[in-house]
Design an enzyme around this catalytic site. Structure first.
Site, PDB file in Angstrom:
ATOM      1  N   SER A   6       0.852  -1.189   0.000  1.00  0.00           N
ATOM      2  CA  SER A   6       0.000   0.000   0.000  1.00  0.00           C
ATOM      3  C   SER A   6       0.881   1.230   0.000  1.00  0.00           C
ATOM      4  O   SER A   6       1.743   1.384   0.871  1.00  0.00           O
ATOM      5  CB  SER A   6      -0.883   0.034   1.247  1.00  0.00           C
ATOM      6  OG  SER A   6      -1.318   1.380   1.481  1.00  0.00           O
ATOM      7  N   HIS A  31      -1.369  -1.479  -4.127  1.00  0.00           N
ATOM      8  CA  HIS A  31      -2.615  -1.137  -3.440  1.00  0.00           C
ATOM      9  C   HIS A  31      -2.702   0.370  -3.242  1.00  0.00           C
ATOM     10  O   HIS A  31      -1.792   0.985  -2.687  1.00  0.00           O
ATOM     11  CB  HIS A  31      -2.644  -1.860  -2.094  1.00  0.00           C
ATOM     12  CG  HIS A  31      -3.925  -1.751  -1.330  1.00  0.00           C
ATOM     13  ND1 HIS A  31      -5.057  -2.476  -1.638  1.00  0.00           N
ATOM     14  CD2 HIS A  31      -4.253  -1.013  -0.246  1.00  0.00           C
ATOM     15  CE1 HIS A  31      -6.024  -2.178  -0.780  1.00  0.00           C
ATOM     16  NE2 HIS A  31      -5.558  -1.299   0.085  1.00  0.00           N
ATOM     17  N   ASP A  33      -4.825   3.336  -1.588  1.00  0.00           N
ATOM     18  CA  ASP A  33      -5.845   3.666  -0.590  1.00  0.00           C
ATOM     19  C   ASP A  33      -6.422   5.060  -0.821  1.00  0.00           C
ATOM     20  O   ASP A  33      -5.779   6.059  -0.521  1.00  0.00           O
ATOM     21  CB  ASP A  33      -5.247   3.599   0.822  1.00  0.00           C
ATOM     22  CG  ASP A  33      -5.007   2.169   1.257  1.00  0.00           C
ATOM     23  OD1 ASP A  33      -3.874   1.864   1.686  1.00  0.00           O
ATOM     24  OD2 ASP A  33      -5.946   1.364   1.150  1.00  0.00           O
ATOM     25  N   MET A  35      -9.019   7.836   0.139  1.00  0.00           N
ATOM     26  CA  MET A  35      -9.798   8.225   1.324  1.00  0.00           C
ATOM     27  C   MET A  35     -10.388   9.625   1.124  1.00  0.00           C
ATOM     28  O   MET A  35      -9.684  10.516   0.663  1.00  0.00           O
ATOM     29  CB  MET A  35      -8.902   8.215   2.555  1.00  0.00           C
ATOM     30  CG  MET A  35      -8.263   6.866   2.819  1.00  0.00           C
ATOM     31  SD  MET A  35      -7.160   6.911   4.229  1.00  0.00           S
ATOM     32  CE  MET A  35      -6.648   5.210   4.304  1.00  0.00           C
ATOM     33  N   HIS A  67      -8.490   0.868  -3.709  1.00  0.00           N
ATOM     34  CA  HIS A  67      -9.344   0.574  -2.545  1.00  0.00           C
ATOM     35  C   HIS A  67     -10.062   1.871  -2.184  1.00  0.00           C
ATOM     36  O   HIS A  67      -9.478   2.767  -1.587  1.00  0.00           O
ATOM     37  CB  HIS A  67      -8.461   0.086  -1.396  1.00  0.00           C
ATOM     38  CG  HIS A  67      -9.200  -0.154  -0.107  1.00  0.00           C
ATOM     39  ND1 HIS A  67      -8.543  -0.283   1.099  1.00  0.00           N
ATOM     40  CD2 HIS A  67     -10.522  -0.241   0.176  1.00  0.00           C
ATOM     41  CE1 HIS A  67      -9.446  -0.449   2.056  1.00  0.00           C
ATOM     42  NE2 HIS A  67     -10.639  -0.429   1.532  1.00  0.00           N
ATOM     43  N   MET A  69     -12.196   4.057  -0.159  1.00  0.00           N
ATOM     44  CA  MET A  69     -12.811   4.314   1.155  1.00  0.00           C
ATOM     45  C   MET A  69     -13.496   5.675   1.059  1.00  0.00           C
ATOM     46  O   MET A  69     -13.067   6.649   1.687  1.00  0.00           O
ATOM     47  CB  MET A  69     -11.735   4.278   2.244  1.00  0.00           C
ATOM     48  CG  MET A  69     -11.223   2.877   2.530  1.00  0.00           C
ATOM     49  SD  MET A  69      -9.650   2.848   3.396  1.00  0.00           S
ATOM     50  CE  MET A  69      -8.538   3.035   1.999  1.00  0.00           C
ATOM     51  N   MET A 138     -11.263  -5.958   5.991  1.00  0.00           N
ATOM     52  CA  MET A 138     -10.388  -5.046   6.727  1.00  0.00           C
ATOM     53  C   MET A 138      -9.955  -5.714   8.029  1.00  0.00           C
ATOM     54  O   MET A 138     -10.803  -6.178   8.809  1.00  0.00           O
ATOM     55  CB  MET A 138     -11.103  -3.728   7.050  1.00  0.00           C
ATOM     56  CG  MET A 138     -11.363  -2.824   5.867  1.00  0.00           C
ATOM     57  SD  MET A 138      -9.876  -2.331   4.976  1.00  0.00           S
ATOM     58  CE  MET A 138      -8.820  -1.698   6.267  1.00  0.00           C
ATOM     59  N   PHE A 144      -6.006   4.611   8.368  1.00  0.00           N
ATOM     60  CA  PHE A 144      -4.595   4.884   8.628  1.00  0.00           C
ATOM     61  C   PHE A 144      -3.741   3.642   8.443  1.00  0.00           C
ATOM     62  O   PHE A 144      -4.212   2.522   8.660  1.00  0.00           O
ATOM     63  CB  PHE A 144      -4.427   5.384  10.069  1.00  0.00           C
ATOM     64  CG  PHE A 144      -5.289   6.580  10.376  1.00  0.00           C
ATOM     65  CD1 PHE A 144      -6.544   6.416  10.944  1.00  0.00           C
ATOM     66  CD2 PHE A 144      -4.866   7.847  10.043  1.00  0.00           C
ATOM     67  CE1 PHE A 144      -7.370   7.500  11.187  1.00  0.00           C
ATOM     68  CE2 PHE A 144      -5.678   8.960  10.284  1.00  0.00           C
ATOM     69  CZ  PHE A 144      -6.923   8.782  10.860  1.00  0.00           C
ATOM     70  N   GLY A 145      -2.478   3.844   8.094  1.00  0.00           N
ATOM     71  CA  GLY A 145      -1.520   2.747   8.065  1.00  0.00           C
ATOM     72  C   GLY A 145      -0.893   2.594   9.445  1.00  0.00           C
ATOM     73  O   GLY A 145      -1.145   3.407  10.339  1.00  0.00           O
ATOM     74  N   GLY A 146      -0.113   1.541   9.629  1.00  0.00           N
ATOM     75  CA  GLY A 146       0.647   1.368  10.869  1.00  0.00           C
ATOM     76  C   GLY A 146      -0.164   0.928  12.082  1.00  0.00           C
ATOM     77  O   GLY A 146       0.323   1.011  13.210  1.00  0.00           O
ATOM     78  N   ASP A 174      -6.361  -6.617   4.881  1.00  0.00           N
ATOM     79  CA  ASP A 174      -5.810  -5.269   4.768  1.00  0.00           C
ATOM     80  C   ASP A 174      -5.735  -4.578   6.121  1.00  0.00           C
ATOM     81  O   ASP A 174      -6.759  -4.276   6.712  1.00  0.00           O
ATOM     82  CB  ASP A 174      -6.710  -4.452   3.820  1.00  0.00           C
ATOM     83  CG  ASP A 174      -6.155  -3.072   3.530  1.00  0.00           C
ATOM     84  OD1 ASP A 174      -6.875  -2.280   2.906  1.00  0.00           O
ATOM     85  OD2 ASP A 174      -5.013  -2.816   3.917  1.00  0.00           O
ATOM     86  N   GLY A 176      -2.351  -3.943   9.240  1.00  0.00           N
ATOM     87  CA  GLY A 176      -1.586  -4.619  10.287  1.00  0.00           C
ATOM     88  C   GLY A 176      -0.933  -5.917   9.859  1.00  0.00           C
ATOM     89  O   GLY A 176      -0.562  -6.735  10.703  1.00  0.00           O
ATOM     90  N   GLY A 196       1.546  -2.289   4.081  1.00  0.00           N
ATOM     91  CA  GLY A 196       1.896  -0.885   3.954  1.00  0.00           C
ATOM     92  C   GLY A 196       3.182  -0.580   4.695  1.00  0.00           C
ATOM     93  O   GLY A 196       4.285  -0.638   4.136  1.00  0.00           O
TER      94      GLY A 196
HETATM   95  C1  DX5 Z   1      -6.132   1.454   5.888  1.00  0.00           C
HETATM   96  C2  DX5 Z   1      -5.758   0.991   4.509  1.00  0.00           C
HETATM   97  C3  DX5 Z   1      -4.599   0.019   4.488  1.00  0.00           C
HETATM   98  C4  DX5 Z   1      -3.322   0.534   5.130  1.00  0.00           C
HETATM   99  C5  DX5 Z   1      -2.384  -0.623   5.378  1.00  0.00           C
HETATM  100  O1  DX5 Z   1      -7.372   2.029   5.876  1.00  0.00           O
HETATM  101  O2  DX5 Z   1      -6.859   0.418   3.830  1.00  0.00           O
HETATM  102  O3  DX5 Z   1      -4.356  -0.395   3.158  1.00  0.00           O
HETATM  103  O4  DX5 Z   1      -2.721   1.478   4.330  1.00  0.00           O
HETATM  104  O5  DX5 Z   1      -1.265  -0.182   6.080  1.00  0.00           O
HETATM  105  P1  DX5 Z   1      -0.526  -1.135   7.138  1.00  0.00           P
HETATM  106  O6  DX5 Z   1      -0.077  -2.349   6.359  1.00  0.00           O
HETATM  107  O7  DX5 Z   1       0.630  -0.295   7.614  1.00  0.00           O
HETATM  108  O8  DX5 Z   1      -1.482  -1.466   8.208  1.00  0.00           O
HETATM  109 ZN    ZN Z   2      -6.380  -0.499   1.832  1.00  0.00          ZN
END
Ligand code: DX5
Ligand code: ZN
Length: 223
Positions: A6, A31, A33, A35, A67, A69, A138, A144-146, A174, A176, A196
């Site tokens: 991602s 991927h 994302d 938003m 993706h 959102m 999900m 958010f990532g991380g 998707d 963590g 990600g």
């Molecule tokens: C969150 C996104 C994910 C995210 C994954 O809403 O849909 O794709 O970026 O990031 P990690 O792998 O760091 O959780």
């Molecule tokens: Zn995603």
């Protein structure tokens, strides 16, 4: 297990270079994302970034996976298709007309996916298992990532695996997913893992990808 980095946690000042590095390391699925600040409490990017990455995807034969959102995704499906997305995934919670949205994506000549949040039951996608090419579960609350993977979603992955039988539908997890959690995702039945911060983090990208492959038993340490 297919890995789909991602770009949300990539360094946007060097986005092209980072995506090329990941593709050169054997990645064939990117991927994206998207938003809108309404469906999720964050704003990322739109069709412009998809269009910018299309030449790279063509160069490496990579699939661009959008993706979405965003609320009322029907409004933007044509823009993402025109920008070069190969697969467009909408959230079942984001529109009362998810079946129509899937039809629209196919009418645009693209692959269709449907996504659900951690607390949304599988029954929300049950009527679509013969309509879509991918179901995204999900494993974190989106935005958010991380974040840390929510383990209870893995039983949902198992139930979806059973529900799908031998239908040619990808199961994507998707959020963590990292070297500590990816093997459990594969065991539960996932076929695609979004990664990600596990790829675009402090480590060199090829090393990070290799570490995920080692965790999956698909690569040998030190090779
Ligand atoms: C969150 C996104 C994910 C995210 C994954 O809403 O849909 O794709 O970026 O990031 P990690 O792998 O760091 O959780
Ligand atoms: Zn995603």
């Amino acid at each position: 297990m297919r890995l789909a980095p991602s770009i949300l946690t990539a360094d946007f000042a060097r986005l092209g270079e980072q995506v090329a590095t990941a593709c050169a390391a054997g990645i064939d699925w990117i991927h994206l994302d998207v938003m809108d600040g309404r469906f999720v409490p964050n704003i990322s990017f739109g069709p412009l970034v998809v269009r910018a990455l299309r030449p790279l995807a063509d160069q490496y034969g990579a699939l661009l996976d959008a993706h979405l959102m965003i609320v009322e995704p029907e409004r933007y499906l044509a823009d993402f298709a025109a920008a070069g997305a190969d697969l467009i995934t909408v959230h079942a919670e984001a529109t009362p007309h998810v079946h129509r949205a899937v039809q629209m994506i196919h009418d645009l000549g693209k692959k269709a996916g449907v996504a659900i949040n951690p607390a949304t039951p599988l029954s929300m996608v049950e009527e679509l298992i013969d309509q879509v090419e991918l179901i995204l579960l999900m494993t974190v609350n989106p935005g958010f990532g991380g974040q840390t993977l929510i383990p209870s979603v893995l039983t949902k992955v198992q139930r979806l695996r059973t529900l799908l039988g031998d239908r040619p539908v990808e199961i994507m997890v998707d959020g963590g997913v990292n070297p500590t959690t990816i093997a459990a995702c594969a065991t539960a039945g996932a076929t695609v893992a979004v990664v990600g911060s596990a790829v675009f983090g402090p480590q060199p990208i090829p090393d990070a990808i290799n570490e995920l492959r080692i965790a999956l038993g698909e690569a040998v340490p030190g090779k």
